[in-house]
Design a protein around this motif. Structure first.
Motif, mmCIF file in Angstrom:
data_model
loop_
_atom_site.group_PDB
_atom_site.id
_atom_site.type_symbol
_atom_site.label_atom_id
_atom_site.label_comp_id
_atom_site.label_asym_id
_atom_site.label_seq_id
_atom_site.Cartn_x
_atom_site.Cartn_y
_atom_site.Cartn_z
ATOM 1 N N HIS A 1 -6.243 6.652 5.596
ATOM 2 C CA HIS A 1 -6.726 7.762 5.439
ATOM 3 C C HIS A 1 -7.704 8.189 6.565
ATOM 4 N N GLU A 2 -8.232 7.384 7.335
ATOM 5 C CA GLU A 2 -8.944 7.859 8.713
ATOM 6 C C GLU A 2 -7.979 8.517 9.556
ATOM 7 N N ASP A 3 -6.570 7.843 9.704
ATOM 8 C CA ASP A 3 -5.802 8.727 10.534
ATOM 9 C C ASP A 3 -5.325 9.942 9.954
ATOM 10 N N VAL A 4 -5.401 10.260 8.589
ATOM 11 C CA VAL A 4 -5.096 11.412 7.986
ATOM 12 C C VAL A 4 -6.222 12.197 8.569
ATOM 13 N N GLU A 5 -7.174 12.016 8.572
ATOM 14 C CA GLU A 5 -8.354 12.936 8.833
ATOM 15 C C GLU A 5 -8.265 13.303 10.025
ATOM 16 N N SER B 1 0.953 -1.129 -0.191
ATOM 17 C CA SER B 1 0.097 -0.049 -0.027
ATOM 18 C C SER B 1 0.865 1.233 0.101
ATOM 19 N N SER B 2 0.409 2.380 -0.020
ATOM 20 C CA SER B 2 1.086 3.695 0.374
ATOM 21 C C SER B 2 0.291 4.412 1.241
ATOM 22 N N LYS B 3 0.849 5.705 1.535
ATOM 23 C CA LYS B 3 0.550 6.471 2.654
ATOM 24 C C LYS B 3 -0.363 7.444 2.178
ATOM 25 N N ALA B 4 -1.846 7.652 2.814
ATOM 26 C CA ALA B 4 -2.702 8.641 2.512
ATOM 27 C C ALA B 4 -2.163 9.860 2.799
ATOM 28 N N ALA B 5 -2.511 10.914 2.206
ATOM 29 C CA ALA B 5 -2.004 12.489 2.464
ATOM 30 C C ALA B 5 -2.994 13.501 2.259
ATOM 31 N N VAL B 6 -2.802 14.451 3.198
ATOM 32 C CA VAL B 6 -3.452 15.660 2.696
ATOM 33 C C VAL B 6 -2.606 16.792 2.368
#
Length: 377
Positions: A179-183, A98-103
């Motif tokens: 993405h949940e953690d990114v949020e 996988s990869s890292k979600a990011a904003v």
């Protein structure tokens, strides 16, 4: 391309144009291999009268995680059966991880200008707000998960030291494996920004440039790509190319004491589904939340080169990068034709995708209806 990474095809740091950008992740090869694969697939389908549709997407601004996110939000991938992609690398393997979600978000502070020595009490420093926010975020780091990454640059810190800055801006990436953690972390960072504004009597504006998700893997597509990468074979490099790679590595040896067992990796890594998520982020991830998706990586750089480095810019522009790009085009083309001719592989990919997505729901921090940024700075 990445800022300040302009680089000639040379074993030393020599810019083409000082201060100009360069392809520190080898992205000059992305569209080249994809286009080559699409042309080959089109020719084969026409020659053998194979039914089906192959679509080539041009997706700009991958480095800033923008292109595919906004294309997805516009519905441009909704009718795909499968998506194949690739990325230049220092290894040859199939992207199972996988990869890292990011904003990506900018915090713009507004204060009041004043003479920094003559009348500082009449000013309110936007730069103070940026610095207080950064301090707060740096203390936050202790209390987030090990996989999370938060990094920033100050894009506007004022114009002169004798003027209290009325405007200042910082640009943040907030990343995590989910993405949940990114949020959650993004909301925390926003609270810190609001707190910094209150502490400095300034105002803050928050602008989300993009929000990308982690990659959802697909076993049948990964197995297909791995079979074809093995059949095509990893690129082979000449003694001259290996000597060039060794010279490129030397600067990393001198500065960091790095050790490089190989000049260039010509092996194919085994297919493994136990890999840790990649530490980087890609807007391919958002496509994978809607379409069965898989990709490969091919040696285009000196072995173990760091990402976003001038060493990579040099190699992708050399025959090393050319050979890796051609290999990627071949694997993508053969794999696409397999999907056209073997509906059972597509069916297996869809089944795998459906199972992985059972408990997932796609949400985006990008405001509804927002247009893609036309510039980053």
């Amino acid at each position: 391309a990445l800022p300040n990474l302009s680089q000639q095809v040379a074993s030393d740091r020599v810019a083409v144009t000082d201060g100009a950008p360069g392809h520190g992740c080898g992205h000059s090869g992305l569209g080249t291999a994809a286009l080559g694969a699409a042309i080959a697939v089109k020719a084969a389908m026409e020659k053998h009268k194979l039914p089906g549709t192959i679509r080539l997407y041009g997706t700009p601004a991958e480095e800033t995680l923008i292109g595919k996110v906004y294309m997805l939000l516009d519905g441009q991938f909704k009718d795909l059966d499968a998506c194949l992609h690739w990325h230049p690398a220092s290894v040859n393997n199939v992207w199972v991880m996988s990869s890292k979600a990011a904003v990506s978000v900018k915090f713009s502070f507004a204060g009041t200008a004043a003479h920094a020595s003559g009348s500082p009490s009449s000013g309110r420093s936007a730069l103070d707000a940026v610095e207080v926010m950064n301090v707060g975020v740096n203390f936050m780091r202790e209390h987030i998960k090990e996989d999370a990454r938060i990094h920033y640059v100050i894009t506007d810190g004022g114009g002169a030291p004798n003027v209290v800055p009325a405007k200042a801006e910082s640009w943040y990436y907030v990343r995590a494996n989910s993405h949940e953690d990114v949020e959650k972390y993004f909301a925390w960072v926003c609270d810190i920004a609001e707190g910094a504004a209150k502490m400095t009597r300034t105002k803050v504006k928050i602008q989300i440039d993009t929000d990308c998700h982690e990659i959802i893997g697909n076993r049948p597509l990964a197995e297909l790509l791995h079979r074809n990468l093995t059949a095509v074979g990893a690129p082979k490099f000449s003694d001259a190319e290996k000597t060039f790679a060794r010279k490129v590595q030397q600067s990393l040896i001198d500065e960091f004491g790095s050790k490089f067992p190989l000049a260039i990796d010509e092996s194919i890594q085994p297919l493994s589904f136990a890999d840790e998520p990649n530490k980087g982020s890609t807007d391919v991830g958002d496509i994978s939340w809607f379409v069965p998706t898989s990709g490969l990586r091919v040696s285009c750089f000196a072995a173990d080169s760091p990402g976003h480095s001038w060493q990579n810019v040099s190699c992708i522009g050399s025959t090393i990068g050319e050979k890796g790009t051609i290999t990627a085009a071949k694997v993508l083309a053969v794999s696409a034709l397999d999907l056209v001719e073997k509906p059972e592989v597509l069916a297996a990919a869809r089944e795998d995708f459906t199972k992985r997505m059972e408990s997932k729901k796609y949400t985006s921090l990008v405001p509804k209806g927002q247009k893609a940024p036309t510039k980053i700075r």
